[in-house]
Design an enzyme around this catalytic site. Structure first.
Site, PDB file in Angstrom:
ATOM      1  N   ASP A 241      -9.059  29.021 -14.452  1.00  0.00           N
ATOM      2  CA  ASP A 241     -10.193  28.441 -13.740  1.00  0.00           C
ATOM      3  C   ASP A 241      -9.852  28.234 -12.261  1.00  0.00           C
ATOM      4  O   ASP A 241      -8.762  27.757 -11.928  1.00  0.00           O
ATOM      5  CB  ASP A 241     -10.521  27.091 -14.399  1.00  0.00           C
ATOM      6  CG  ASP A 241     -11.817  26.487 -13.911  1.00  0.00           C
ATOM      7  OD1 ASP A 241     -12.871  27.100 -14.128  1.00  0.00           O
ATOM      8  OD2 ASP A 241     -11.775  25.395 -13.306  1.00  0.00           O
ATOM      9  N   GLU A 295       7.824  36.637 -21.082  1.00  0.00           N
ATOM     10  CA  GLU A 295       8.861  36.272 -22.060  1.00  0.00           C
ATOM     11  C   GLU A 295       8.343  36.403 -23.487  1.00  0.00           C
ATOM     12  O   GLU A 295       9.112  36.445 -24.430  1.00  0.00           O
ATOM     13  CB  GLU A 295       9.277  34.804 -21.880  1.00  0.00           C
ATOM     14  CG  GLU A 295      10.094  34.512 -20.652  1.00  0.00           C
ATOM     15  CD  GLU A 295      10.255  33.002 -20.497  1.00  0.00           C
ATOM     16  OE1 GLU A 295      10.163  32.261 -21.511  1.00  0.00           O
ATOM     17  OE2 GLU A 295      10.441  32.570 -19.358  1.00  0.00           O
TER      18      GLU A 295
HETATM   19  C1  NOJ Z   1     -15.295  27.151 -12.728  1.00  0.00           C
HETATM   20  C2  NOJ Z   1     -15.944  27.001 -14.059  1.00  0.00           C
HETATM   21  O1  NOJ Z   1     -16.327  28.259 -14.520  1.00  0.00           O
HETATM   22  C3  NOJ Z   1     -17.097  26.066 -13.870  1.00  0.00           C
HETATM   23  O2  NOJ Z   1     -17.902  25.996 -15.013  1.00  0.00           O
HETATM   24  C4  NOJ Z   1     -16.560  24.714 -13.514  1.00  0.00           C
HETATM   25  O3  NOJ Z   1     -17.622  23.835 -13.251  1.00  0.00           O
HETATM   26  C5  NOJ Z   1     -15.681  24.808 -12.267  1.00  0.00           C
HETATM   27  N1  NOJ Z   1     -14.757  25.887 -12.347  1.00  0.00           N
HETATM   28  C6  NOJ Z   1     -14.891  23.556 -12.095  1.00  0.00           C
HETATM   29  O4  NOJ Z   1     -13.890  23.504 -13.074  1.00  0.00           O
END
Ligand code: NOJ
Length: 583
Positions: A241, A295
């Site tokens: 993310d 790994e």
């Molecule tokens: C990207 C994620 O896909 C989204 O849904 C989220 O709100 C933001 N990152 C913050 O984590």
């Protein structure tokens, strides 16, 4: 449902060739997507959004046992892997992207044992499992942040996050002018333990999502442990993310983004990136993670969610010692234009292959307006802003669905790896008419309802047209209301129905795998107008008509068509795969 006709047409060929034209699959090159080495290079990966996939306990929120119970449908669809959005312990202020414990399952979704059961079932079905990791920020309820709040300014605990003194005489102004991606300021001031107004902490997203300080070696160690925890549990990889946001520019300088740069836009052409996106320092983090994954046996992968432009910069995330894949959001953001699609496909293949990575392709996810609606919007709608009843340029549903099916037919014929978002195989549109009081996206609240946000693409799936909550569960509860006409999209209404969107996806995935489209090279066909996407790959001609007049089709066997064909002409907003008779 649409009357599309995905199979079996043969366009009028000369009589002598008609009889001895082999079927498409007799001619197909050897299969190319068997499991094994570097499976991810041509894989089709299906995103499961756990809150909205299937709900086993009837509380209105999907869960892991629900997913496990429906995995067979995904194997039947023909995907290679599933990616699960977060199911970790979380107060759910950002639908689970606010993690309070990276090493446990939230009771809302089940238990670690439920995860193990899901993993085991996926293995039985031949499906890989990728999970989300959310390293840019934690939940404000995470023990690390709670410890930071309780500790002194300047303490080790505060150093795990980005706490700063405020500006102004009494520190009453935020440390800089950055704005949250969800709207409003990116800083929140805390009250110190002694009751005085205190420091500020940075949160690029909601105030419940404090950013970690990735210059702190302790933070880095924690996440290596988190990766190992899930790798040891048998996951095949991670979707990372905000993989463009973990390092902030030295000194946290003021920055004002251009108007409407999208909710997570990470670059403006060749100019310097914003001080919180795409900083060079992120790459050494991924190099260290790559070593950890290497790994482990079994071809584990890292996939970057990095909203970075141009594509040549994004390619830096997938250099040979970094991640394996990055989502191709430039492709997702391309409008309904054949020339734009050709340009982005060419550029994607070129830049990703220059670093030895496969290109990826994606049209929908949990952060953007579903492509069955987006492709027919007539007003700009940057990703993350969402649409609702008061939005300008709302789509005509039939047009959106026709375009979505054609766009998917193009995407699944491209070389590389494709991502699907749950429900697109049903042709689901964005849920536009959600009542305001049901909305849950922090974007909606932080912009005072100015932006609808992402709830419209997150509504629970319809499985059975006549069941409570359309089979999402047995009680009828649903954390976001399902539109009443979604019975027509339910999986059971489409299964086995020639021309349904579900059968179109099943056919496309089967042919893609059998023919080897994911590993072939494409060649553009120049003898079509600028409004046609036309290419040949693995002996298959792919044509999509983005113009307004029908396009004459070459002679051959139609393997797949997104609309029923009335003679050798491809209607507007339709696509075909065919094996030409004379090639
Ligand atoms: C990207 C994620 O896909 C989204 O849904 C989220 O709100 C933001 N990152 C913050 O984590």
């Amino acid at each position: 449902m649409s009357s599309a006709e995905p199979t079996g047409d043969t366009l009028d060929a000369p009589a002598d060739s008609e009889t001895d034209t082999p079927t498409a699959l007799d001619e197909a090159p050897a299969a190319s997507s068997e499991k094994g080495g570097e499976w991810w290079r041509s894989a089709v990966i299906y995103q499961v959004y756990p809150r909205s996939f299937a709900d086993s306990d009837g509380d209105g929120v999907g869960d892991l046992p629900g997913i496990t119970s429906r995995l067979g449908d995904l194997a039947d669809l023909g995907v290679d892997a599933v990616w699960l959005s977060p199911f970790y312990r979380s107060p759910q202020r950002d639908a689970g992207y606010d993690v309070a414990d990276y090493r446990d399952v939230d009771p809302l979704f089940g238990t670690l044992a439920d995860f193990d059961a899901l993993r085991a079932r996926a293995t039985d079905l031949g499906l890989r499992v990728i999970v989300d990791v959310v390293p840019n920020h934690t939940s404000s309820e995470h023990a690390w942040f709670q410890a930071a709040l309780a500790a002194e300014p300047g303490s080790v605990e505060r150093g795990h996050y980005l706490f700063r003194d405020g500006r102004g005489v009494d520190g009453e102004l935020p440390p800089n002018n950055w704005e949250s991606i969800f709207g409003g300021p990116a800083w929140t001031r805390i009250t110190e333990a002694d009751g005085t107004a205190g420091q500020w902490y940075l949160h690029l997203f909601d105030s419940s999502q404090p950013d970690l300080d990735w210059t702190d070696p302790w933070v880095r160690e924690q996440f290596v442990d988190v990766l190992r925890f899930w790798l040891d549990r048998g996951v095949d990889g991670f979707r990372v993310d905000v993989a463009h946001g973990m390092i902030k520019a030295e000194g946290l300088p003021d920055y004002t983004p251009p108007a409407d740069s999208g909710s997570m836009g990470g670059g403006q052409g060749d100019s310097a990136p914003p001080p919180y996106w795409g900083q060079d320092g992120v790459h050494e983090i991924y190099r260290s993670w790559r070593k950890v994954l290497d790994e482990y046996e079994g071809d584990r992968v890292l996939v970057a969610e990095a909203w970075v432009e141009p594509l040549s910069r994004l390619a830096e995330w997938v250099r040979p010692d970094e991640m394996h894949q990055a989502f191709n959001f430039s492709y997702l953001e391309t409008g309904w234009s054949a020339s734009e699609i050709r340009r982005v496909v060419d550029s994607s293949i070129e830049v990703f292959s220059s670093v030895g990575a496969p290109s990826t392709w994606v049209l929908s996810n949990h952060d953007v307006v579903r492509h069955a609606s987006r492709l027919a919007l007539t007003a700009e709608n940057p990703q993350g802003h969402g649409i609702g009843p008061r939005s300008a340029g709302l789509p005509i549903p039939e047009l959106g669905l026709a375009r979505a099916r054609a766009a998917t037919a193009v995407m699944l014929a491209l070389p590389g790896s494709a991502y699907l978002y749950q429900g697109e195989e049903l042709g689901l549109p964005e849920a536009i008419d959600l009542p305001d009081e049901s909305r849950q996206d922090p974007t909606w609240f932080r912009t005072g309802g100015e932006r609808y946000g992402r709830d419209g693409c997150r509504v629970p799936l319809p499985w059975e047209s006549a069941a409570p909550a359309f089979g999402f569960n047995s009680t009828g509860a649903s954390w976001l209301p399902q539109p009443s006409d979604w019975s027509t999209y339910a999986r059971d209404e489409q299964t086995g129905v020639t021309g349904s969107t579900l059968e179109l996806y099943r056919l496309a995935l089967r042919l893609r795998s059998e023919i080897g489209l994911g590993t072939s090279d494409l060649v553009w066909l120049d003898d079509y107008s600028d409004e046609v996407v036309a290419f040949r790959s693995a002996g298959v001609t792919v044509l999509a008509n983005l113009g307004e007049v029908a396009v004459e089709l070459p002679l051959g066997d139609v393997l797949l068509s997104t609309m029923s064909l009335d003679g050798p002409a491809l209607p507007p907003n339709a696509a075909v795969w065919l094996r030409e008779t004379d090639v």
